[in-house]
Write a protein that holds these residues in place. Structure first.
Motif, PDB file in Angstrom:
ATOM      1  N   GLY A 208       0.875  -1.016   0.034  1.00  0.00           N
ATOM      2  CA  GLY A 208      -0.001  -0.062  -0.129  1.00  0.00           C
ATOM      3  C   GLY A 208       0.752   1.371   0.038  1.00  0.00           C
ATOM      4  O   GLY A 208       0.257   2.294   0.092  1.00  0.00           O
ATOM      5  N   HIS A 209       2.137   1.055  -0.104  1.00  0.00           N
ATOM      6  CA  HIS A 209       2.872   2.351  -0.066  1.00  0.00           C
ATOM      7  C   HIS A 209       3.686   2.493  -1.365  1.00  0.00           C
ATOM      8  O   HIS A 209       4.159   1.340  -1.675  1.00  0.00           O
ATOM      9  N   LEU A 210       4.027   3.787  -1.875  1.00  0.00           N
ATOM     10  CA  LEU A 210       4.761   3.944  -3.053  1.00  0.00           C
ATOM     11  C   LEU A 210       6.089   4.054  -2.450  1.00  0.00           C
ATOM     12  O   LEU A 210       6.427   5.115  -1.932  1.00  0.00           O
ATOM     13  N   ILE A 211       7.062   2.976  -2.656  1.00  0.00           N
ATOM     14  CA  ILE A 211       8.210   2.916  -1.778  1.00  0.00           C
ATOM     15  C   ILE A 211       9.289   3.469  -3.025  1.00  0.00           C
ATOM     16  O   ILE A 211      10.450   3.726  -2.295  1.00  0.00           O
ATOM     17  N   ASP A 212       9.084   3.672  -4.323  1.00  0.00           N
ATOM     18  CA  ASP A 212      10.026   4.159  -5.067  1.00  0.00           C
ATOM     19  C   ASP A 212       9.332   4.656  -6.159  1.00  0.00           C
ATOM     20  O   ASP A 212       8.427   4.151  -6.979  1.00  0.00           O
ATOM     21  N   GLU A 213      10.088   5.463  -7.115  1.00  0.00           N
ATOM     22  CA  GLU A 213       9.688   6.164  -8.418  1.00  0.00           C
ATOM     23  C   GLU A 213      10.849   6.585  -9.116  1.00  0.00           C
ATOM     24  O   GLU A 213      11.751   7.294  -8.586  1.00  0.00           O
ATOM     25  N   PHE A 214      10.853   6.241 -10.452  1.00  0.00           N
ATOM     26  CA  PHE A 214      12.047   6.731 -11.211  1.00  0.00           C
ATOM     27  C   PHE A 214      11.890   6.594 -12.744  1.00  0.00           C
ATOM     28  O   PHE A 214      10.812   5.978 -13.196  1.00  0.00           O
ATOM     29  N   ASP A 215      12.571   7.281 -13.360  1.00  0.00           N
ATOM     30  CA  ASP A 215      12.461   7.337 -14.786  1.00  0.00           C
ATOM     31  C   ASP A 215      12.930   5.844 -15.272  1.00  0.00           C
ATOM     32  O   ASP A 215      13.861   5.512 -14.918  1.00  0.00           O
ATOM     33  N   ALA A 216      12.207   5.436 -16.233  1.00  0.00           N
ATOM     34  CA  ALA A 216      12.672   3.853 -16.802  1.00  0.00           C
ATOM     35  C   ALA A 216      14.238   4.039 -17.168  1.00  0.00           C
ATOM     36  O   ALA A 216      14.776   3.107 -17.206  1.00  0.00           O
ATOM     37  N   ASN A 217      14.545   4.911 -17.868  1.00  0.00           N
ATOM     38  CA  ASN A 217      15.961   5.058 -18.469  1.00  0.00           C
ATOM     39  C   ASN A 217      17.173   5.090 -17.315  1.00  0.00           C
ATOM     40  O   ASN A 217      18.021   4.656 -17.747  1.00  0.00           O
ATOM     41  N   ALA A 218      16.491   5.003 -16.157  1.00  0.00           N
ATOM     42  CA  ALA A 218      17.439   5.223 -14.935  1.00  0.00           C
ATOM     43  C   ALA A 218      17.496   3.622 -14.129  1.00  0.00           C
ATOM     44  O   ALA A 218      18.295   3.391 -13.425  1.00  0.00           O
ATOM     45  N   LEU A 219      16.497   2.687 -14.716  1.00  0.00           N
ATOM     46  CA  LEU A 219      16.605   1.618 -14.375  1.00  0.00           C
ATOM     47  C   LEU A 219      17.984   0.626 -14.235  1.00  0.00           C
ATOM     48  O   LEU A 219      18.281  -0.057 -13.486  1.00  0.00           O
ATOM     49  N   ALA A 220      18.637   0.899 -15.487  1.00  0.00           N
ATOM     50  CA  ALA A 220      19.700   0.028 -15.652  1.00  0.00           C
ATOM     51  C   ALA A 220      20.916   0.514 -14.554  1.00  0.00           C
ATOM     52  O   ALA A 220      21.516  -0.263 -14.152  1.00  0.00           O
ATOM     53  N   GLY A 221      20.848   1.848 -14.108  1.00  0.00           N
ATOM     54  CA  GLY A 221      21.762   2.026 -13.152  1.00  0.00           C
ATOM     55  C   GLY A 221      21.387   1.533 -11.464  1.00  0.00           C
ATOM     56  O   GLY A 221      22.315   2.005 -10.747  1.00  0.00           O
ATOM     57  N   ARG A 222      20.381   1.210 -11.483  1.00  0.00           N
ATOM     58  CA  ARG A 222      19.635   0.486 -10.316  1.00  0.00           C
ATOM     59  C   ARG A 222      19.945  -0.976 -10.016  1.00  0.00           C
ATOM     60  O   ARG A 222      19.841  -1.478  -8.866  1.00  0.00           O
ATOM     61  N   VAL A 223      20.241  -1.576 -11.366  1.00  0.00           N
ATOM     62  CA  VAL A 223      20.420  -2.802 -11.176  1.00  0.00           C
ATOM     63  C   VAL A 223      22.046  -3.263 -10.787  1.00  0.00           C
ATOM     64  O   VAL A 223      22.771  -2.876 -11.352  1.00  0.00           O
ATOM     65  N   HIS A 224      22.292  -3.986  -9.792  1.00  0.00           N
ATOM     66  CA  HIS A 224      23.475  -4.214  -9.294  1.00  0.00           C
ATOM     67  C   HIS A 224      24.183  -5.438 -10.092  1.00  0.00           C
ATOM     68  O   HIS A 224      23.935  -6.420 -10.408  1.00  0.00           O
ATOM     69  N   PRO A 225      25.350  -5.111 -10.655  1.00  0.00           N
ATOM     70  CA  PRO A 225      26.411  -6.079 -11.349  1.00  0.00           C
ATOM     71  C   PRO A 225      27.047  -6.810 -10.010  1.00  0.00           C
ATOM     72  O   PRO A 225      27.086  -6.442  -9.074  1.00  0.00           O
ATOM     73  N   ARG A 226      27.439  -7.888 -10.592  1.00  0.00           N
ATOM     74  CA  ARG A 226      28.204  -9.023  -9.576  1.00  0.00           C
ATOM     75  C   ARG A 226      29.232  -9.546 -10.271  1.00  0.00           C
ATOM     76  O   ARG A 226      29.091  -9.794 -11.822  1.00  0.00           O
ATOM     77  N   LEU A 227      30.251 -10.148  -9.781  1.00  0.00           N
ATOM     78  CA  LEU A 227      31.232 -10.832 -10.299  1.00  0.00           C
ATOM     79  C   LEU A 227      30.964 -12.520  -9.905  1.00  0.00           C
ATOM     80  O   LEU A 227      30.651 -12.623  -8.899  1.00  0.00           O
ATOM     81  N   GLU A 228      30.772 -13.433 -11.216  1.00  0.00           N
ATOM     82  CA  GLU A 228      30.583 -14.796 -10.727  1.00  0.00           C
ATOM     83  C   GLU A 228      31.879 -15.441 -10.997  1.00  0.00           C
ATOM     84  O   GLU A 228      32.530 -15.265 -12.032  1.00  0.00           O
ATOM     85  N   ILE A 229      32.286 -16.248 -10.090  1.00  0.00           N
ATOM     86  CA  ILE A 229      33.629 -17.163  -9.958  1.00  0.00           C
ATOM     87  C   ILE A 229      33.066 -18.574  -9.908  1.00  0.00           C
ATOM     88  O   ILE A 229      32.506 -18.777  -9.269  1.00  0.00           O
ATOM     89  N   GLY A 230      33.760 -19.257 -10.839  1.00  0.00           N
ATOM     90  CA  GLY A 230      33.503 -20.778 -10.827  1.00  0.00           C
ATOM     91  C   GLY A 230      34.670 -21.275 -10.259  1.00  0.00           C
ATOM     92  O   GLY A 230      35.855 -20.959 -10.633  1.00  0.00           O
ATOM     93  N   ALA A 231      34.730 -22.308  -9.290  1.00  0.00           N
ATOM     94  CA  ALA A 231      36.020 -23.025  -8.988  1.00  0.00           C
ATOM     95  C   ALA A 231      35.746 -24.561  -8.866  1.00  0.00           C
ATOM     96  O   ALA A 231      34.652 -25.012  -8.575  1.00  0.00           O
TER      97      ALA A 231
END
Length: 313
Positions: A208-231
């Motif tokens: 029931g709360h509006l917890i965030d609001e942003f322009d769609a073109n800013a979405l890419a900057g909100r997605v977290h990159p990560r490093l994947e390591i196989g071993a």
């Protein structure tokens, strides 16, 4: 119009002790596609019902096309589809559209044929609504919403039941309406990935709360990159990396994930650390968090892998 097409100010909707919406404020600007996303039960449909005047707010107020939502003077310019599409089951597709045209006092005699062609309903014009597939019933609902050639289009889960081709058609239609005709669109969905392909601005509802609001073109900057390591020995590799100051944690697929900036920006440091410790990596790759994972992280819900692990306990 110069002001917002939809203006919601401190709107709340209470059912007994439960708040379906709690102090929501948002604007939908002329010509934009505003995507409202949230889990099922987040309050999306309740908010849309408030905007359409189908329910009264317990607090706050709503304006549509510059007028209070209770003033129906401008509603001839509004098209809408809320939840499941309604139709007279024993009437044909064309008959349903003709009834809708007359109820909305649309005088253009070509309006029905225009929306039939727009939503590829020509092969089904003589089929009774009760015999339509879920996808074609959705097309009929969208056609009814478009009958008045609206300047404001309000859609609740508009691609529900559509096949992939139908989803692309609706997406293309909405983007075209906004860009070429200046139509303002408010749509809701629980699918962030689909909204991200269509909307110009996104609001996130949760409990029931509006917890965030942003322009769609800013979405890419909100997605977290990560490093994947196989071993070959993930447990040993994780121990080595933690000993070198990296925050490595194991994923269900056997990979090690590192999300800190130092690791993502300098994967060669991670690889060198493992090689020197006698645990050369079998995989080193920088990957983007997918939209579903981002959305679940934003609303604090567990990802699918986490939920499956909890269910197995």
């Amino acid at each position: 119009m110069s002001g917002p097409v939809i203006a919601v100010r401190g709107a709340s909707k209470r059912y007994g002790p439960v708040f379906a919406l709690d102090n929501v404020t948002l604007d939908v600007r002329p010509g934009e596609i505003y995507g409202l996303v949230g889990l099922n039960g987040a309050g999306k449909t309740t908010l849309i019902r408030l905007i359409l005047g189908m329910v009264r707010a317990s607090a706050g107020h709503v304006e549509v096309l510059g007028r209070p939502v209770t003033d129906r003077a401008g509603w001839a310019r509004v098209g809408y589809l809320v939840e499941t599409p309604a139709a007279y089951p024993e009437l044909t597709v064309r008959e349903n559209l003709e009834v809708a045209r007359r109820l909305r006092k649309i005088t253009d005699p070509t309006a029905v044929d225009s929306v039939i062609d727009l939503f590829a309903l020509r092969p089904y014009v003589d089929r009774r609504a009760r015999a339509l597939s879920l996808g074609n019933a959705q097309r009929l609902g969208l056609a009814k919403a478009m009958l008045p050639r609206p300047s404001l289009l309000v859609l609740d889960e508009p691609v529900n039941g559509l096949d992939p081709a139908g989803v692309v058609e609706v997406r293309t239609l909405l983007v075209g309406l906004a860009r070429e005709q200046g139509t303002t669109v408010l749509l809701s969905s629980h699918l962030l990935s689909e909204v991200a392909r269509t909307a110009t601005r996104i609001g996130v509802l949760h409990h029931g709360h509006l917890i965030d609001e942003f322009d769609a073109n800013a979405l890419a900057g909100r997605v977290h990159p990560r490093l994947e390591i196989g071993a070959r020995d993930p447990a040993r590799a994780a121990e080595v990396l933690r000993g070198a100051g990296f925050d490595a944690h194991a994923a269900d697929d056997g990979l090690l994930l590192l999300e800190e900036d130092r690791a993502v920006q300098h994967p060669e440091l991670v690889a060198t650390t493992l090689v020197r410790a006698g645990e050369p990596p079998t995989r080193v790759a920088v990957a983007e968090e997918n939209l579903e994972t981002y959305f679940l992280r934003l609303v604090g819900a567990p990802a699918a892998d986490d939920r499956e692990a909890e269910d197995a306990r």
